[in-house]
Design a protein around this motif. Sequence first.
Motif, PDB file in Angstrom:
ATOM      1  N   ALA A  72      -8.227  29.836  34.183  1.00 49.91           N
ATOM      2  CA  ALA A  72      -8.994  29.104  33.173  1.00 49.91           C
ATOM      3  C   ALA A  72     -10.299  28.546  33.747  1.00 49.91           C
ATOM      4  CB  ALA A  72      -8.152  27.978  32.593  1.00 49.91           C
ATOM      5  N   LYS A  73     -10.307  28.187  35.015  1.00 47.72           N
ATOM      6  CA  LYS A  73     -11.518  27.632  35.625  1.00 47.72           C
ATOM      7  C   LYS A  73     -12.615  28.683  35.781  1.00 47.72           C
ATOM      8  CE  LYS A  73      -9.323  23.888  38.152  1.00 47.72           C
ATOM      9  NZ  LYS A  73      -9.051  23.284  39.462  1.00 47.72           N
ATOM     10  N   LEU A  74     -12.238  29.965  35.829  1.00 47.37           N
ATOM     11  CA  LEU A  74     -13.214  31.033  36.028  1.00 47.37           C
ATOM     12  C   LEU A  74     -13.741  31.636  34.719  1.00 47.37           C
ATOM     13  CD1 LEU A  74     -11.483  32.869  39.005  1.00 47.37           C
ATOM     14  CD2 LEU A  74     -13.319  31.183  39.091  1.00 47.37           C
ATOM     15  N   VAL A  75     -13.233  31.198  33.602  1.00 44.94           N
ATOM     16  CA  VAL A  75     -13.654  31.746  32.304  1.00 44.94           C
ATOM     17  C   VAL A  75     -15.160  31.579  32.067  1.00 44.94           C
ATOM     18  CG1 VAL A  75     -13.402  31.479  29.806  1.00 44.94           C
ATOM     19  CG2 VAL A  75     -11.390  31.616  31.249  1.00 44.94           C
ATOM     20  N   PRO A  76     -15.802  30.449  32.420  1.00 41.71           N
ATOM     21  CA  PRO A  76     -17.249  30.328  32.199  1.00 41.71           C
ATOM     22  C   PRO A  76     -18.084  31.377  32.943  1.00 41.71           C
ATOM     23  CG  PRO A  76     -16.304  28.165  32.569  1.00 41.71           C
ATOM     24  CD  PRO A  76     -15.227  29.167  32.846  1.00 41.71           C
ATOM     25  N   GLU A  77     -17.548  31.976  34.003  1.00 39.84           N
ATOM     26  CA  GLU A  77     -18.259  33.034  34.726  1.00 39.84           C
ATOM     27  C   GLU A  77     -18.153  34.370  33.995  1.00 39.84           C
ATOM     28  OE1 GLU A  77     -16.733  33.238  38.682  1.00 39.84           O
ATOM     29  OE2 GLU A  77     -17.050  31.101  39.059  1.00 39.84           O
ATOM     30  N   VAL A  78     -17.166  34.502  33.112  1.00 37.94           N
ATOM     31  CA  VAL A  78     -16.872  35.760  32.437  1.00 37.94           C
ATOM     32  C   VAL A  78     -17.530  35.831  31.061  1.00 37.94           C
ATOM     33  CG1 VAL A  78     -14.996  37.179  31.522  1.00 37.94           C
ATOM     34  CG2 VAL A  78     -14.712  35.983  33.679  1.00 37.94           C
ATOM     35  N   LEU A  79     -17.576  34.706  30.358  1.00 37.01           N
ATOM     36  CA  LEU A  79     -18.138  34.704  29.006  1.00 37.01           C
ATOM     37  C   LEU A  79     -18.915  33.434  28.742  1.00 37.01           C
ATOM     38  CD1 LEU A  79     -16.354  32.654  26.944  1.00 37.01           C
ATOM     39  CD2 LEU A  79     -14.672  34.406  27.336  1.00 37.01           C
ATOM     40  N   GLU A  80     -19.771  33.516  27.727  1.00 40.17           N
ATOM     41  CA  GLU A  80     -20.517  32.349  27.273  1.00 40.17           C
ATOM     42  C   GLU A  80     -20.231  32.184  25.793  1.00 40.17           C
ATOM     43  OE1 GLU A  80     -25.153  30.916  26.648  1.00 40.17           O
ATOM     44  OE2 GLU A  80     -24.723  32.720  27.807  1.00 40.17           O
ATOM     45  N   ASN A  81     -19.834  30.996  25.408  1.00 34.70           N
ATOM     46  CA  ASN A  81     -19.536  30.716  24.002  1.00 34.70           C
ATOM     47  C   ASN A  81     -20.851  30.481  23.264  1.00 34.70           C
ATOM     48  OD1 ASN A  81     -18.525  29.927  21.545  1.00 34.70           O
ATOM     49  ND2 ASN A  81     -17.137  28.386  22.377  1.00 34.70           N
ATOM     50  N   VAL A  82     -21.207  31.419  22.370  1.00 43.48           N
ATOM     51  CA  VAL A  82     -22.448  31.299  21.607  1.00 43.48           C
ATOM     52  C   VAL A  82     -22.145  31.118  20.118  1.00 43.48           C
ATOM     53  CG1 VAL A  82     -23.911  32.510  23.258  1.00 43.48           C
ATOM     54  CG2 VAL A  82     -22.668  33.824  21.537  1.00 43.48           C
ATOM     55  N   THR A  83     -21.041  30.485  19.831  1.00 42.53           N
ATOM     56  CA  THR A  83     -20.628  30.245  18.450  1.00 42.53           C
ATOM     57  C   THR A  83     -21.631  29.316  17.773  1.00 42.53           C
ATOM     58  OG1 THR A  83     -18.333  30.433  19.153  1.00 42.53           O
ATOM     59  CG2 THR A  83     -18.725  29.448  16.999  1.00 42.53           C
ATOM     60  N   PRO A  84     -22.114  29.681  16.571  1.00 41.85           N
ATOM     61  CA  PRO A  84     -23.072  28.816  15.867  1.00 41.85           C
ATOM     62  C   PRO A  84     -22.462  27.445  15.547  1.00 41.85           C
ATOM     63  CG  PRO A  84     -22.932  30.978  14.812  1.00 41.85           C
ATOM     64  CD  PRO A  84     -21.853  30.916  15.843  1.00 41.85           C
ATOM     65  N   LYS A  85     -23.316  26.427  15.487  1.00 46.63           N
ATOM     66  CA  LYS A  85     -22.853  25.054  15.232  1.00 46.63           C
ATOM     67  C   LYS A  85     -22.164  24.923  13.887  1.00 46.63           C
ATOM     68  CE  LYS A  85     -25.621  22.178  18.175  1.00 46.63           C
ATOM     69  NZ  LYS A  85     -26.261  20.894  18.305  1.00 46.63           N
ATOM     70  N   GLU A  86     -22.603  25.719  12.881  1.00 42.76           N
ATOM     71  CA  GLU A  86     -21.979  25.630  11.560  1.00 42.76           C
ATOM     72  C   GLU A  86     -20.494  25.965  11.635  1.00 42.76           C
ATOM     73  OE1 GLU A  86     -24.617  28.529  11.524  1.00 42.76           O
ATOM     74  OE2 GLU A  86     -25.741  26.760  12.108  1.00 42.76           O
ATOM     75  N   GLN A  87     -20.166  26.965  12.452  1.00 42.74           N
ATOM     76  CA  GLN A  87     -18.764  27.372  12.593  1.00 42.74           C
ATOM     77  C   GLN A  87     -17.947  26.274  13.274  1.00 42.74           C
ATOM     78  OE1 GLN A  87     -17.180  30.185  11.464  1.00 42.74           O
ATOM     79  NE2 GLN A  87     -19.088  30.648  10.393  1.00 42.74           N
ATOM     80  N   LEU A  88     -18.523  25.657  14.302  1.00 38.73           N
ATOM     81  CA  LEU A  88     -17.812  24.586  15.010  1.00 38.73           C
ATOM     82  C   LEU A  88     -17.636  23.362  14.111  1.00 38.73           C
ATOM     83  CD1 LEU A  88     -19.488  24.904  18.522  1.00 38.73           C
ATOM     84  CD2 LEU A  88     -17.251  25.771  17.793  1.00 38.73           C
ATOM     85  N   GLU A  89     -18.637  23.079  13.270  1.00 41.33           N
ATOM     86  CA  GLU A  89     -18.516  21.972  12.322  1.00 41.33           C
ATOM     87  C   GLU A  89     -17.426  22.265  11.295  1.00 41.33           C
ATOM     88  OE1 GLU A  89     -22.440  21.505  10.722  1.00 41.33           O
ATOM     89  OE2 GLU A  89     -23.212  20.625  12.578  1.00 41.33           O
ATOM     90  N   LEU A  90     -17.318  23.531  10.890  1.00 43.78           N
ATOM     91  CA  LEU A  90     -16.266  23.940   9.960  1.00 43.78           C
ATOM     92  C   LEU A  90     -14.889  23.706  10.578  1.00 43.78           C
ATOM     93  CD1 LEU A  90     -15.622  25.353   7.241  1.00 43.78           C
ATOM     94  CD2 LEU A  90     -15.703  27.512   8.486  1.00 43.78           C
ATOM     95  N   LEU A  91     -14.763  24.017  11.858  1.00 42.61           N
ATOM     96  CA  LEU A  91     -13.504  23.793  12.566  1.00 42.61           C
ATOM     97  C   LEU A  91     -13.173  22.307  12.622  1.00 42.61           C
ATOM     98  CD1 LEU A  91     -11.211  25.040  14.262  1.00 42.61           C
ATOM     99  CD2 LEU A  91     -12.642  24.700  16.263  1.00 42.61           C
ATOM    100  N   GLU A  92     -14.176  21.485  12.902  1.00 46.88           N
ATOM    101  CA  GLU A  92     -13.960  20.035  12.979  1.00 46.88           C
ATOM    102  C   GLU A  92     -13.566  19.470  11.613  1.00 46.88           C
ATOM    103  OE1 GLU A  92     -13.331  16.542  14.762  1.00 46.88           O
ATOM    104  OE2 GLU A  92     -13.814  18.413  15.777  1.00 46.88           O
TER     105      GLU A  92
END
Length: 149
Positions: A72-92
């Motif tokens: 789990a600590k190495l995941v940021p080296e493998v991918l970058e989360n580029v999810t739009p803010k609207e989607q994250l607000e929908l989740l919240e």
Amino acid sequence: MEARLDKWLWAARIFKTRTIAADACKNGRISIAGVKQKASKMIKEGDVIEVRKPPVTYSFKVLKTIQNRVGAKLVPEVLENVTPKEQLELLEMNRISGFVGRARGTGRPTKKERRDLDEFIQPVFLGDFDFDFDDEEGDEFDDSFFEEE
């Protein structure tokens, strides 16, 4: 370097198992540039993968194409989360509102519904009422009183 889409989704810890990742591809929940992809699609660095996990569509940019699962600590080296803010607000909003996707009366009962069911099913307590119809001498109760003439 390239990697299979389902294998990368599993290795990057987006899905718990490779089978679940392959099923997501098969069901059309994984797309690249708006086009639904098969599990066997070869991906390369720089691709943006969209993963639909209702109610949100996540977007991940591939930084490394890997074949083996990483910690789990190495995941940021493998991918970058580029999810739009609207989607994250929908989740919240979905988290705050509670049971949005559940129609009333379907699925498992809520805590309140369970209490109501238990109260309905449990017999009524009648106190210290003595249900023994024997008289003091031990003779059986004469039920002729209840018979109709």
